[in-house]
Motif scaffolding. Sequence first.
Motif, short mmCIF file in Angstrom:
data_model
loop_
_atom_site.label_atom_id
_atom_site.label_comp_id
_atom_site.label_asym_id
_atom_site.label_seq_id
_atom_site.Cartn_x
_atom_site.Cartn_y
_atom_site.Cartn_z
N ILE A 246 -43.19 -52.30 -6.86
CA ILE A 246 -42.38 -52.88 -5.78
C ILE A 246 -41.05 -52.14 -5.66
O ILE A 246 -40.55 -51.91 -4.55
CB ILE A 246 -42.17 -54.39 -6.04
N LEU A 247 -40.50 -51.74 -6.79
CA LEU A 247 -39.26 -50.95 -6.75
C LEU A 247 -39.49 -49.64 -6.00
O LEU A 247 -38.67 -49.22 -5.18
CB LEU A 247 -38.79 -50.67 -8.17
N PHE A 248 -40.63 -49.00 -6.28
CA PHE A 248 -40.97 -47.77 -5.58
C PHE A 248 -41.12 -48.03 -4.08
O PHE A 248 -40.63 -47.25 -3.25
CB PHE A 248 -42.27 -47.20 -6.14
N GLY A 249 -41.78 -49.13 -3.75
CA GLY A 249 -41.95 -49.47 -2.34
C GLY A 249 -40.62 -49.71 -1.65
O GLY A 249 -40.40 -49.26 -0.52
N GLY A 250 -39.71 -50.39 -2.34
CA GLY A 250 -38.38 -50.64 -1.76
C GLY A 250 -37.62 -49.34 -1.53
O GLY A 250 -36.97 -49.16 -0.48
N ALA A 251 -37.68 -48.44 -2.50
CA ALA A 251 -37.00 -47.15 -2.35
C ALA A 251 -37.61 -46.33 -1.22
O ALA A 251 -36.89 -45.63 -0.49
CB ALA A 251 -37.07 -46.37 -3.67
N THR A 252 -38.93 -46.44 -1.05
CA THR A 252 -39.60 -45.73 0.05
C THR A 252 -39.10 -46.22 1.40
O THR A 252 -38.78 -45.43 2.30
CB THR A 252 -41.12 -45.92 -0.04
N VAL A 253 -39.00 -47.53 1.54
CA VAL A 253 -38.53 -48.10 2.81
C VAL A 253 -37.08 -47.70 3.07
O VAL A 253 -36.71 -47.35 4.20
CB VAL A 253 -38.67 -49.64 2.78
N LEU A 254 -36.26 -47.71 2.04
CA LEU A 254 -34.85 -47.35 2.22
C LEU A 254 -34.70 -45.89 2.67
O LEU A 254 -33.89 -45.59 3.55
CB LEU A 254 -34.09 -47.58 0.91
N GLN A 255 -35.48 -44.99 2.05
CA GLN A 255 -35.33 -43.59 2.45
C GLN A 255 -35.85 -43.35 3.86
O GLN A 255 -35.32 -42.52 4.60
CB GLN A 255 -36.01 -42.66 1.42
N LEU A 256 -36.88 -44.11 4.28
CA LEU A 256 -37.36 -43.98 5.66
C LEU A 256 -36.30 -44.47 6.65
O LEU A 256 -36.07 -43.86 7.70
CB LEU A 256 -38.66 -44.78 5.83
N GLN A 257 -35.64 -45.58 6.29
CA GLN A 257 -34.57 -46.10 7.14
C GLN A 257 -33.41 -45.13 7.22
O GLN A 257 -32.80 -44.94 8.27
CB GLN A 257 -34.09 -47.46 6.60
N ALA A 258 -33.11 -44.48 6.06
CA ALA A 258 -32.01 -43.52 6.04
C ALA A 258 -32.32 -42.31 6.91
O ALA A 258 -31.45 -41.81 7.64
CB ALA A 258 -31.75 -43.08 4.59
N GLN A 259 -33.57 -41.85 6.87
CA GLN A 259 -33.96 -40.72 7.72
C GLN A 259 -33.91 -41.10 9.20
O GLN A 259 -33.47 -40.31 10.05
CB GLN A 259 -35.37 -40.25 7.34
N ALA A 260 -34.35 -42.32 9.50
CA ALA A 260 -34.36 -42.76 10.89
C ALA A 260 -32.95 -42.90 11.45
O ALA A 260 -32.71 -42.74 12.65
CB ALA A 260 -35.11 -44.10 11.00
N SER A 261 -31.99 -43.21 10.57
CA SER A 261 -30.60 -43.40 11.04
C SER A 261 -29.87 -42.07 11.19
O SER A 261 -28.69 -42.06 11.58
CB SER A 261 -29.85 -44.30 10.05
N GLY A 262 -30.55 -40.94 10.89
CA GLY A 262 -29.92 -39.63 11.07
C GLY A 262 -28.83 -39.36 10.05
O GLY A 262 -27.71 -38.96 10.42
N LEU A 263 -29.15 -39.55 8.78
CA LEU A 263 -28.15 -39.37 7.73
C LEU A 263 -27.72 -37.91 7.60
O LEU A 263 -26.62 -37.62 7.12
CB LEU A 263 -28.74 -39.86 6.39
N GLY A 264 -28.56 -36.99 8.02
CA GLY A 264 -28.19 -35.58 8.00
C GLY A 264 -28.62 -34.82 6.77
O GLY A 264 -28.38 -33.62 6.68
#
Length: 307
Positions: A246-264
Amino acid sequence: MSLDLVQLVLVTVVTAATPLFLAALGELVAERSGVLNLGVEGMMVMGAACAFAAAYLTGSTLVGALAGVAVGALMALLFGLLTVVFAVSQVAAGLALTIFGLGLSGLVGSGFVGLKREAAPHLFIPGLTDLPLVGHLVFGEDAFVYAAILLAFAVSRVLRRTRAGLVLRAVGDNHASAHALGVPVLRVRLLAVLFGGACAGLGGAYLSLSYTPFWAPEMTAGRGWIALALVVFASWRPWRALAGAILFGGATVLQLQAQASGLGLPGQLMSSVPYLVTLLALVVLSLRRGSGSVAPAMLGTAFVPDR
């Protein structure tokens, strides 16, 4: 953040965690018997390829899932014959199986690249699935998620509360003593390896039938290796492996959100974040416990009755 958005995030986390947990659960049982199977990645990717091919050709998700389980078990049988029956090095056989699986899956799935199909259907119970926050999370998952939870309950209970679990742990901790007491060590280990392979195949099937309902070469993306790490850092306990997944799943979702927000930041760097976060967190938890290793004493050691 609205309740619906929170629920959507939680459902996505569970979805990302499920294939990892299925593979880790199977490997946990195999390692409890004393067999180290480094071929999980190869079994998962073969399960994904064969499950998608079978589901696409038959139009049945159930047939696809069964094909994934069967292929995982078949590869596990090959691994078991080499390591349990003929006492070949478990490390060498596992690595070879992973390389073999990655190559063969590309061949099996070559005719299905770019094809898509409907994702596995989700449960819908009128009145319950529509509940705010927990409706889709608890009553709206697909069958793979519920199967993973049931397997976790079953494995946990068998390991801790049944004679079969006691025999399995005895074989993993001291196969010579278990053999002297009349326990069929080779049979126990072979069955544990087969269970592990079937779970890895099911985890791979989940990837191509539900998580991303299409086939792409090497779509497991190292999840088999993460599953191996989860088993170690979770101290060979099913529920701790679930927490790590579940920790891995949470980190996966966070990195997808970060990419979608255009973190650069480069996409490759962001894609590695879930693996790094999961491993670092599990290492910290392992160090904080300070209770010593609970690894099966015979892990990785072949048993030859005549020696």
